[in-house]
Enzyme design. Structure first.
Site, PDB file in Angstrom:
ATOM      1  N   ARG A 291     -30.766  16.758  44.903  1.00  9.28           N
ATOM      2  CA  ARG A 291     -30.443  18.052  45.656  1.00  9.28           C
ATOM      3  C   ARG A 291     -30.763  19.218  44.397  1.00  9.28           C
ATOM      4  NH1 ARG A 291     -26.630  14.982  48.105  1.00  9.28           N
ATOM      5  NH2 ARG A 291     -27.515  14.634  50.416  1.00  9.28           N
ATOM      6  N   LYS A 313     -37.540  32.418  44.767  1.00  6.54           N
ATOM      7  CA  LYS A 313     -37.877  32.079  46.330  1.00  6.54           C
ATOM      8  C   LYS A 313     -38.971  31.118  45.599  1.00  6.54           C
ATOM      9  CE  LYS A 313     -38.528  34.722  49.079  1.00  6.54           C
ATOM     10  NZ  LYS A 313     -39.685  36.142  49.364  1.00  6.54           N
ATOM     11  N   GLU A 355     -48.804  44.029  42.389  1.00  8.03           N
ATOM     12  CA  GLU A 355     -47.226  42.849  42.651  1.00  8.03           C
ATOM     13  C   GLU A 355     -47.018  44.538  42.080  1.00  8.03           C
ATOM     14  OE1 GLU A 355     -46.233  41.592  44.842  1.00  8.03           O
ATOM     15  OE2 GLU A 355     -46.581  39.652  45.261  1.00  8.03           O
ATOM     16  N   LYS A 397     -36.503  43.672  39.351  1.00 12.01           N
ATOM     17  CA  LYS A 397     -36.686  42.779  40.144  1.00 12.01           C
ATOM     18  C   LYS A 397     -35.345  42.049  39.943  1.00 12.01           C
ATOM     19  CE  LYS A 397     -38.890  39.138  42.597  1.00 12.01           C
ATOM     20  NZ  LYS A 397     -39.925  38.058  43.117  1.00 12.01           N
ATOM     21  N   GLU A 407     -32.067  36.894  50.079  1.00 12.67           N
ATOM     22  CA  GLU A 407     -32.327  37.524  50.535  1.00 12.67           C
ATOM     23  C   GLU A 407     -31.858  37.671  52.301  1.00 12.67           C
ATOM     24  OE1 GLU A 407     -37.396  37.457  50.265  1.00 12.67           O
ATOM     25  OE2 GLU A 407     -36.735  37.711  52.560  1.00 12.67           O
ATOM     26  N   ARG A 411     -32.899  42.822  49.250  1.00 11.64           N
ATOM     27  CA  ARG A 411     -33.813  42.312  48.763  1.00 11.64           C
ATOM     28  C   ARG A 411     -35.131  42.333  49.239  1.00 11.64           C
ATOM     29  NH1 ARG A 411     -33.414  36.079  45.409  1.00 11.64           N
ATOM     30  NH2 ARG A 411     -35.532  36.331  46.021  1.00 11.64           N
ATOM     31  N   ASN A 415     -40.478  42.024  49.906  1.00 13.43           N
ATOM     32  CA  ASN A 415     -41.566  42.452  50.848  1.00 13.43           C
ATOM     33  C   ASN A 415     -42.970  43.291  51.720  1.00 13.43           C
ATOM     34  OD1 ASN A 415     -40.917  39.583  51.410  1.00 13.43           O
ATOM     35  ND2 ASN A 415     -39.678  40.283  53.129  1.00 13.43           N
ATOM     36  N   HIS A 418     -46.178  42.782  52.330  1.00 12.55           N
ATOM     37  CA  HIS A 418     -46.822  41.728  52.629  1.00 12.55           C
ATOM     38  C   HIS A 418     -46.701  41.193  53.955  1.00 12.55           C
ATOM     39  CE1 HIS A 418     -45.821  40.969  48.565  1.00 12.55           C
ATOM     40  NE2 HIS A 418     -45.664  39.751  48.330  1.00 12.55           N
ATOM     41  N   HIS A 422     -50.173  38.896  53.567  1.00 13.56           N
ATOM     42  CA  HIS A 422     -49.951  37.682  53.951  1.00 13.56           C
ATOM     43  C   HIS A 422     -51.049  37.301  55.134  1.00 13.56           C
ATOM     44  CE1 HIS A 422     -45.515  36.133  52.006  1.00 13.56           C
ATOM     45  NE2 HIS A 422     -46.467  36.541  51.238  1.00 13.56           N
ATOM     46  N   HIS A 435     -53.181  36.349  45.826  1.00 15.26           N
ATOM     47  CA  HIS A 435     -52.502  36.837  46.313  1.00 15.26           C
ATOM     48  C   HIS A 435     -52.316  38.558  46.295  1.00 15.26           C
ATOM     49  CE1 HIS A 435     -48.235  36.803  47.859  1.00 15.26           C
ATOM     50  NE2 HIS A 435     -47.861  37.436  46.876  1.00 15.26           N
TER      51      HIS A 435
HETATM   52  N1  LIG Z   1     -41.430  33.072  44.797  1.00 15.37           N
HETATM   53  C1  LIG Z   1     -41.625  34.528  44.507  1.00 15.37           C
HETATM   54  O1  LIG Z   1     -41.102  35.332  44.754  1.00 15.37           O
HETATM   55  C2  LIG Z   1     -43.092  35.356  44.769  1.00 15.37           C
HETATM   56  C3  LIG Z   1     -43.132  36.020  44.887  1.00 15.37           C
HETATM   57  C4  LIG Z   1     -44.784  36.864  44.415  1.00 15.37           C
HETATM   58  C5  LIG Z   1     -45.886  35.710  45.130  1.00 15.37           C
HETATM   59  N2  LIG Z   1     -45.361  34.693  44.746  1.00 15.37           N
HETATM   60  C6  LIG Z   1     -46.737  33.770  44.913  1.00 15.37           C
HETATM   61  O2  LIG Z   1     -47.583  33.995  43.908  1.00 15.37           O
HETATM   62  C7  LIG Z   1     -48.570  33.367  44.241  1.00 15.37           C
HETATM   63  C8  LIG Z   1     -49.267  34.146  43.462  1.00 15.37           C
HETATM   64  O3  LIG Z   1     -49.899  33.536  42.094  1.00 15.37           O
HETATM   65  P1  LIG Z   1     -50.555  33.795  40.239  1.00 15.37           P
HETATM   66  O4  LIG Z   1     -51.125  35.219  41.250  1.00 15.37           O
HETATM   67  O5  LIG Z   1     -50.368  33.724  40.072  1.00 15.37           O
HETATM   68  O6  LIG Z   1     -52.158  32.681  41.189  1.00 15.37           O
HETATM   69  P2  LIG Z   1     -51.499  31.252  40.986  1.00 15.37           P
HETATM   70  O7  LIG Z   1     -50.852  30.604  40.640  1.00 15.37           O
HETATM   71  O8  LIG Z   1     -52.729  30.414  41.538  1.00 15.37           O
HETATM   72  O9  LIG Z   1     -52.853  31.646  39.419  1.00 15.37           O
HETATM   73  C9  LIG Z   1     -54.180  32.029  39.585  1.00 15.37           C
HETATM   74  C10 LIG Z   1     -55.301  31.502  38.407  1.00 15.37           C
HETATM   75  O10 LIG Z   1     -55.151  31.612  37.166  1.00 15.37           O
HETATM   76  C11 LIG Z   1     -55.102  30.482  36.651  1.00 15.37           C
HETATM   77  N3  LIG Z   1     -54.075  30.628  35.471  1.00 15.37           N
HETATM   78  C12 LIG Z   1     -52.732  30.938  35.455  1.00 15.37           C
HETATM   79  N4  LIG Z   1     -52.423  31.444  33.679  1.00 15.37           N
HETATM   80  C13 LIG Z   1     -53.849  31.119  33.235  1.00 15.37           C
HETATM   81  C14 LIG Z   1     -53.681  31.742  32.172  1.00 15.37           C
HETATM   82  N5  LIG Z   1     -53.006  32.819  31.192  1.00 15.37           N
HETATM   83  N6  LIG Z   1     -55.160  31.638  31.601  1.00 15.37           N
HETATM   84  C15 LIG Z   1     -55.484  31.341  32.353  1.00 15.37           C
HETATM   85  N7  LIG Z   1     -55.855  30.970  33.885  1.00 15.37           N
HETATM   86  C16 LIG Z   1     -55.183  31.148  34.356  1.00 15.37           C
HETATM   87  C17 LIG Z   1     -54.648  29.208  37.437  1.00 15.37           C
HETATM   88  O11 LIG Z   1     -54.372  28.493  37.441  1.00 15.37           O
HETATM   89  C18 LIG Z   1     -55.135  30.045  39.397  1.00 15.37           C
HETATM   90  O12 LIG Z   1     -56.577  29.044  38.762  1.00 15.37           O
HETATM   91  C19 LIG Z   1     -49.162  33.050  45.932  1.00 15.37           C
HETATM   92  O13 LIG Z   1     -48.924  32.193  46.042  1.00 15.37           O
HETATM   93  C20 LIG Z   1     -47.846  33.774  46.146  1.00 15.37           C
HETATM   94  O14 LIG Z   1     -47.277  33.573  47.528  1.00 15.37           O
HETATM   95  C21 LIG Z   1     -44.717  34.020  44.775  1.00 15.37           C
END
Ligand SMILES: NC(=O)c1ccc[n+]([C@@H]2O[C@H](COP(=O)([O-])OP(=O)(O)OC[C@H]3O[C@@H](n4cnc5c(N)ncnc54)[C@H](O)[C@@H]3O)[C@@H](O)[C@H]2O)c1
Length: 536
Positions: A291, A313, A355, A397, A407, A411, A415, A418, A422, A435
């Site tokens: 948990r 999140k 973003e 943020k 949220e 907050r 979005n 999005h 999305h 993304h």
């Molecule tokens: N939780 C939240 O509040 C929130 C907010 C915005 C986005 N997100 C989520 O974040 C995700 C997108 O994240 P992202 O853009 O970081 O994508 P990702 O995590 O897929 O990373 C992008 C790619 O880069 C690679 N990578 C990561 N760090 C690296 C580095 N330093 N050197 C080389 N390669 C590297 C990863 O393995 C991946 O292939 C989405 O799923 C989205 O829904 C979540």
């Protein structure tokens, strides 16, 4: 009011060789009008909201002396921020002397209506100032008061944000996210190295689970593991699949199974080293284990640094829609080492800027102008510029998350971009559009729809289009059928009854939430085609 804050702070800054910031002047610059006009026009609540945001930005830098406005500490979050990140010095001046100093000048100041106004304010605000680190008798010339403060600071040997700050090498800024359940630090630096071990040692007890993905693991896993081994605690390493198309519940369940089978304890932390996908999955692991176990985010993509690692999140995609399985599980620490960006591919860096533009548009007009003036500086990875971009986004943020950690209301503005974002991401097939790219397209869609609904300034869509293009981001997408978009929209978390909640922006820094019947989906898609966002 009248205590000499600005004059004394400016002199102190000169003595210390630091930058002087006058909060009231910053607010005036943000509104492009003097303080009395802000009170008379946009109103005190707008003034206070901007004051809180600018205060946060000002005190999160280690090299400043900030003169606060007299009312800035009415806000409990601002008082907590000062206590945790700054040395807070209170200038005490007796009321009759204040009355003498202000004299006629008071008539032009807001909240100064009649002769007793100052006494009333003085009494009302007294209790807000009791958290100060030092109280100085400031009934003396400003030069003497500044010299007295300097003497006090030189003799202050406490650890923390004072002159004797013992920050780790490479440290750039620490931003505190204050939450009722405790809150956490976002530490930003470059080449921060082994000091992470010290911080993690203080988080939980027992073994540490280090989760990374199959791209980041080979690049940074060994070096990172050796840092964690510096805690002297047992390390369990888990490598999860990389990429949006793998962001499902199966890898999360696998990791949870292995850790529980090994006898995981409730105090034992999970540390996520990776981008947003890995961070969201590792956070879900941390939230499910017993948990909820302690959680540390070490983001390695720009997107994760500026957005996903902060805010708690966590979750994964479901076949019915994006991020439909998840939880709120706040980290105990966010550790942003900009050196990880050295290995990040250019396309991923640009996606993170999707973003960044969203955050700037929502709440940081200065950041938007910085990007417009010099988009090449971030694309060329100018270290100082990138650090400032990351810092500003985290400040923004953190403020939104503090105001609404689950949220429940405000907050939701995060979005922005999005709704269509999305949907095009899912409809194109996860991994086709990144993304951040989908968010860029979705931001233009929200702006165009906002104009059509009479909410958004009609000049904004083209202004943001120009910026996104300069940053190498897409502003349109082709080859996605109306049917697949309709299916994707139907799986959107932001549906409330028969309405979809849209985030619009009236002007830069002025977001608003608007619910529109989903039945009007057909007309939205038509509009997006007409504006060239959805191409054949
Ligand atoms: N939780 C939240 O509040 C929130 C907010 C915005 C986005 N997100 C989520 O974040 C995700 C997108 O994240 P992202 O853009 O970081 O994508 P990702 O995590 O897929 O990373 C992008 C790619 O880069 C690679 N990578 C990561 N760090 C690296 C580095 N330093 N050197 C080389 N390669 C590297 C990863 O393995 C991946 O292939 C989405 O799923 C989205 O829904 C979540």
């Amino acid at each position: 009011m009248g205590a000499g804050k600005s004059t004394v702070a400016e002199r102190l800054a000169r003595l210390l060789g630091r930058t002087f910031v006058d909060l009231d002047s910053e607010i005036e610059a943000a509104f492009a009008m003097p303080v009395p006009a802000i009170f008379a026009g946009p109103g005190e609540s707008q003034f206070r909201a901007t004051e809180a945001l600018l205060l946060r930005q000002a005190v999160c830098r280690p090299d400043r002396v900030v003169a606060l406005g007299g009312g800035s500490l009415i806000d409990p979050a601002s008082r907590a921020l000062l206590s945790s990140t700054a040395l807070w010095i209170q200038l005490d001046v007796p009321l009759p002397e204040l009355q003498r100093r202000i004299g006629e000048r008071g008539a032009g100041r807001p909240l100064w209506g009649h002769p007793d106004a100052l006494q009333t304010l003085f009494e009302e605000r007294e209790s807000f100032y009791c958290g100060a680190d030092f109280r100085i008798d400031a009934d003396a010339p400003p030069g003497d008061v500044a010299a007295e403060i300097l003497e006090l600071l030189e003799g202050d040997d406490r650890e923390g944000p004072g002159l004797d700050s013992t920050m780790e090498p490479g440290h750039i800024a620490t931003i505190r996210v204050d939450l009722p359940e405790g809150g956490y630090d976002i530490v930003i630096g470059s080449g921060l190295g082994a000091s992470l071990a010290e911080r993690v040692t203080a988080i939980g007890q027992g073994p540490i689970a280090m989760l990374t993905d199959w791209n980041v693991g080979p690049l940074h896993g060994e070096q990172f593991a050796s840092v964690l081994e510096g805690t002297g605690r047992r390390l369990e390493r888990e490598v999860l699949p990389a990429g949006e198309e793998k962001k499902g519940i199966a890898p999360v369940v696998d990791a949870v199974d292995r850790l529980l089978d090994g006898g995981w304890q409730r105090t034992a932390p999970v540390v996520a080293l990776g981008g947003g996908v890995l961070g969201d999955m590792a956070g879900l692991v941390a939230s499910l284990l017993l948990r909820g176990v302690p959680f540390v985010q070490v983001p390695t993509t720009l997107l994760a640094m500026v957005d996903s690692s902060v805010g708690g999140k966590v979750g994964v995609n479901h076949r019915s829609g994006k991020n439909l399985l998840g939880a709120f599980h706040h980290p105990d620490l966010v550790w942003i080492d900009l050196a990880y960006l050295d290995t990040l591919p250019d396309r991923e860096l640009r996606a993170g800027l999707g973003e960044v533009v969203k955050s700037a548009l929502l709440g940081d007009p200065t950041l938007l102008e910085m990007l417009e003036d010099a988009p090449h500086r971030v694309l060329e990875r100018d270290p100082q510029f990138v650090a400032e971009v990351v810092r500003r986004c985290c400040v923004f943020k953190a403020g939104v998350v503090e105001a609404d950690r689950h949220e429940a209301g405000w907050r939701k503005v995060l979005n922005l971009g999005h709704s269509l974002g999305h949907s095009v991401e899912a409809a194109a097939g996860y991994g086709t559009l990144l993304h951040g790219e989908a968010v860029a397209i979705g931001t233009i869609a929200a702006l165009e729809l906002g104009v059509a609904e009479g909410v958004t300034n009609p000049r904004l869509p083209n202004r943001i289009r120009t910026l996104l293009r300069a940053l190498g981001l897409p502003t349109s997408v082709s080859g996605i059928s109306a049917e697949s978009l309709a299916t994707a929209f139907a799986g959107d978390k932001k549906i409330l009854g028969s309405d979809l909640s849209w985030v619009f922006v009236e002007e830069v820094g002025r977001p608003t939430l608007v619910e529109i019947p989903l039945a009007r989906l057909g007309s939205w898609l038509e509009l997006f085609q007409k504006c060239g966002i959805l191409r054949p």
